[in-house]
Design an enzyme around this catalytic site. Sequence first.
Site, PDB file in Angstrom:
ATOM      1  N   HIS A 157     -28.165  17.264 -10.082  1.00 31.76           N
ATOM      2  CA  HIS A 157     -29.681  17.772  -8.672  1.00 31.76           C
ATOM      3  C   HIS A 157     -30.376  18.141  -9.211  1.00 31.76           C
ATOM      4  O   HIS A 157     -31.063  17.768 -10.006  1.00 31.76           O
ATOM      5  CB  HIS A 157     -28.518  19.657  -8.815  1.00 31.76           C
ATOM      6  CG  HIS A 157     -27.399  19.807  -8.332  1.00 31.76           C
ATOM      7  ND1 HIS A 157     -25.740  19.531  -8.814  1.00 31.76           N
ATOM      8  CD2 HIS A 157     -26.682  20.313  -6.880  1.00 31.76           C
ATOM      9  CE1 HIS A 157     -25.440  19.814  -7.856  1.00 31.76           C
ATOM     10  NE2 HIS A 157     -25.611  20.382  -6.992  1.00 31.76           N
ATOM     11  N   LYS A 176     -32.418  23.823 -10.106  1.00 32.68           N
ATOM     12  CA  LYS A 176     -30.717  24.481  -9.802  1.00 32.68           C
ATOM     13  C   LYS A 176     -30.896  25.062 -11.411  1.00 32.68           C
ATOM     14  O   LYS A 176     -31.198  24.575 -12.820  1.00 32.68           O
ATOM     15  CB  LYS A 176     -30.569  22.742 -10.117  1.00 32.68           C
ATOM     16  CG  LYS A 176     -28.978  23.955  -9.875  1.00 32.68           C
ATOM     17  CD  LYS A 176     -27.678  22.802  -9.272  1.00 32.68           C
ATOM     18  CE  LYS A 176     -26.021  23.442  -8.959  1.00 32.68           C
ATOM     19  NZ  LYS A 176     -25.773  24.831  -8.711  1.00 32.68           N
TER      20      LYS A 176
HETATM   21  P1  NAD Z   1     -33.024  29.824  -3.778  1.00 34.84           P
HETATM   22  O1  NAD Z   1     -33.341  29.972  -5.047  1.00 34.84           O
HETATM   23  O2  NAD Z   1     -34.346  28.892  -2.655  1.00 34.84           O
HETATM   24  O3  NAD Z   1     -32.317  31.107  -2.376  1.00 34.84           O
HETATM   25  C1  NAD Z   1     -31.925  32.042  -3.354  1.00 34.84           C
HETATM   26  C2  NAD Z   1     -32.481  33.205  -3.002  1.00 34.84           C
HETATM   27  O4  NAD Z   1     -31.788  34.334  -2.450  1.00 34.84           O
HETATM   28  C3  NAD Z   1     -34.135  33.542  -2.738  1.00 34.84           C
HETATM   29  O5  NAD Z   1     -35.011  33.476  -2.454  1.00 34.84           O
HETATM   30  C4  NAD Z   1     -34.166  34.527  -4.005  1.00 34.84           C
HETATM   31  O6  NAD Z   1     -34.869  35.441  -3.819  1.00 34.84           O
HETATM   32  C5  NAD Z   1     -32.759  35.424  -2.568  1.00 34.84           C
HETATM   33  N1  NAD Z   1     -32.447  36.451  -3.891  1.00 34.84           N
HETATM   34  C6  NAD Z   1     -31.647  37.272  -4.529  1.00 34.84           C
HETATM   35  N2  NAD Z   1     -31.618  37.733  -5.286  1.00 34.84           N
HETATM   36  C7  NAD Z   1     -31.737  38.450  -4.265  1.00 34.84           C
HETATM   37  C8  NAD Z   1     -30.631  39.868  -3.689  1.00 34.84           C
HETATM   38  N3  NAD Z   1     -30.196  41.295  -5.043  1.00 34.84           N
HETATM   39  N4  NAD Z   1     -30.697  40.312  -2.276  1.00 34.84           N
HETATM   40  C9  NAD Z   1     -31.371  39.545  -1.431  1.00 34.84           C
HETATM   41  N5  NAD Z   1     -31.546  38.090  -1.966  1.00 34.84           N
HETATM   42  C10 NAD Z   1     -31.841  37.174  -3.026  1.00 34.84           C
HETATM   43  O7  NAD Z   1     -31.779  28.812  -4.120  1.00 34.84           O
HETATM   44  P2  NAD Z   1     -30.550  28.359  -3.318  1.00 34.84           P
HETATM   45  O8  NAD Z   1     -30.808  26.521  -3.593  1.00 34.84           O
HETATM   46  O9  NAD Z   1     -30.775  28.637  -1.607  1.00 34.84           O
HETATM   47  O10 NAD Z   1     -28.941  28.545  -3.986  1.00 34.84           O
HETATM   48  C11 NAD Z   1     -28.873  29.755  -3.641  1.00 34.84           C
HETATM   49  C12 NAD Z   1     -27.078  29.441  -4.038  1.00 34.84           C
HETATM   50  O11 NAD Z   1     -26.570  28.817  -3.862  1.00 34.84           O
HETATM   51  C13 NAD Z   1     -27.516  29.464  -5.319  1.00 34.84           C
HETATM   52  O12 NAD Z   1     -26.321  29.522  -6.485  1.00 34.84           O
HETATM   53  C14 NAD Z   1     -26.669  27.586  -5.459  1.00 34.84           C
HETATM   54  O13 NAD Z   1     -25.983  26.692  -6.713  1.00 34.84           O
HETATM   55  C15 NAD Z   1     -26.126  27.774  -4.024  1.00 34.84           C
HETATM   56  N6  NAD Z   1     -25.703  27.178  -3.158  1.00 34.84           N
HETATM   57  C16 NAD Z   1     -24.005  26.780  -2.883  1.00 34.84           C
HETATM   58  C17 NAD Z   1     -23.283  25.753  -1.551  1.00 34.84           C
HETATM   59  C18 NAD Z   1     -22.409  25.821  -1.499  1.00 34.84           C
HETATM   60  O14 NAD Z   1     -22.276  24.773  -0.386  1.00 34.84           O
HETATM   61  N7  NAD Z   1     -21.808  26.876  -1.882  1.00 34.84           N
HETATM   62  C19 NAD Z   1     -25.115  24.847  -0.915  1.00 34.84           C
HETATM   63  C20 NAD Z   1     -26.214  24.770  -2.221  1.00 34.84           C
HETATM   64  C21 NAD Z   1     -26.672  25.509  -3.090  1.00 34.84           C
END
Ligand code: NAD
Length: 309
Positions: free
Chosen positions: A190, A194
């Site tokens: 990744h 990450k």
């Molecule tokens: P990112 O860090 O770009 O986004 C996360 C967002 O959540 C940030 O903008 C952060 O400020 C916000 N956040 C944190 N705490 C918060 C709260 N209390 N209230 C509201 N917002 C809050 O990360 P990302 O790449 O978008 O990934 C997010 C999560 O999703 C990770 O855990 C990642 O592993 C997961 N993910 C899952 C899949 C899937 O298919 N299930 C795919 C991609 C990423």
Amino acid sequence: MTSAKRNRKTGTAPTKAKPAAKAAPKPAPRTTARSAIRVGIAGSAGRMGQMLLRLLIAAPGILVVGGTERKGSPAVGRDLGALAGGEPLGIRVGEAPEKLFAEADVVVDFTSPAATALHAGLAAKTGTAHVIGTTGLDSEQLTTIERAAQRAPIVMAANMSLGVNIIEHVVAEIARILDPDWDIEIVEMHHRLKVDAPSGTALMLGEAAARGRNQPLRRLARRGRDGETGPRPRGEIGFAALRGGDVVGDHAVIFAAEGERLEIHHKASSREIFARGALKAVLWAAGRKPGLYSMRDVLGFAPVVSPAP
Ligand code: NAD
């Protein structure tokens, strides 16, 4: 688990087509506030959040009603439409998840483990459907989600892409067919930002392999190797995590035996595949009865191998 229920908040069954009009063909019905599934996006300024915003704003049958960010995020107060790179929506990014869960039929959540556990509590309180993509949750946070799922429909998947859910399905079956002389190794790569390892998807694939072997993953998992590790124990499921650049997500499940090797690869080149899966989950979850669901439920895959006791 497939029972459908009328949407608690709109009073409509969202996936049900409207009766056809008798008169000459009309333009496709526009989504209205009354008929649409009201969707909120937690973490709307994140990589996944912004991708979801773009997709959900354009999706027929869906009305984006709000988005949140963590307290103190520079995105708080910004217009959601502008955040998605489009026309203003007239809705600002908020920092009160209580309001989001009260207003939405479904909340999509790709945030952090702590935020997601807190959100699941709100889903339980309001009965709002909760689509969780966040990975890296610990056992206490997972228990919170399981409890919340007694009061609200929750779809949780470490990977929402169609491709990964297909390989998850076949990995369980291959592991069932091959005996433990076939070593199973899971390799993932990744992007450098990450924060959790191994990835939620790697663990999900490991769970599938363990399910095929009729064992819980915790008994078989070897999460990384370093130093004098000794020979590989029979039946172990090994994990290796690579980090670098802007890799969206690569996964390989390797079955290795004497004289032959079987490798299954999935490579994600765009986050849109996860967002499209999340959109399917939103449409499926709206108005469901409470329960903890996976993308296998959403995509309609029959289980090949039951979970280990
Ligand atoms: P990112 O860090 O770009 O986004 C996360 C967002 O959540 C940030 O903008 C952060 O400020 C916000 N956040 C944190 N705490 C918060 C709260 N209390 N209230 C509201 N917002 C809050 O990360 P990302 O790449 O978008 O990934 C997010 C999560 O999703 C990770 O855990 C990642 O592993 C997961 N993910 C899952 C899949 C899937 O298919 N299930 C795919 C991609 C990423």
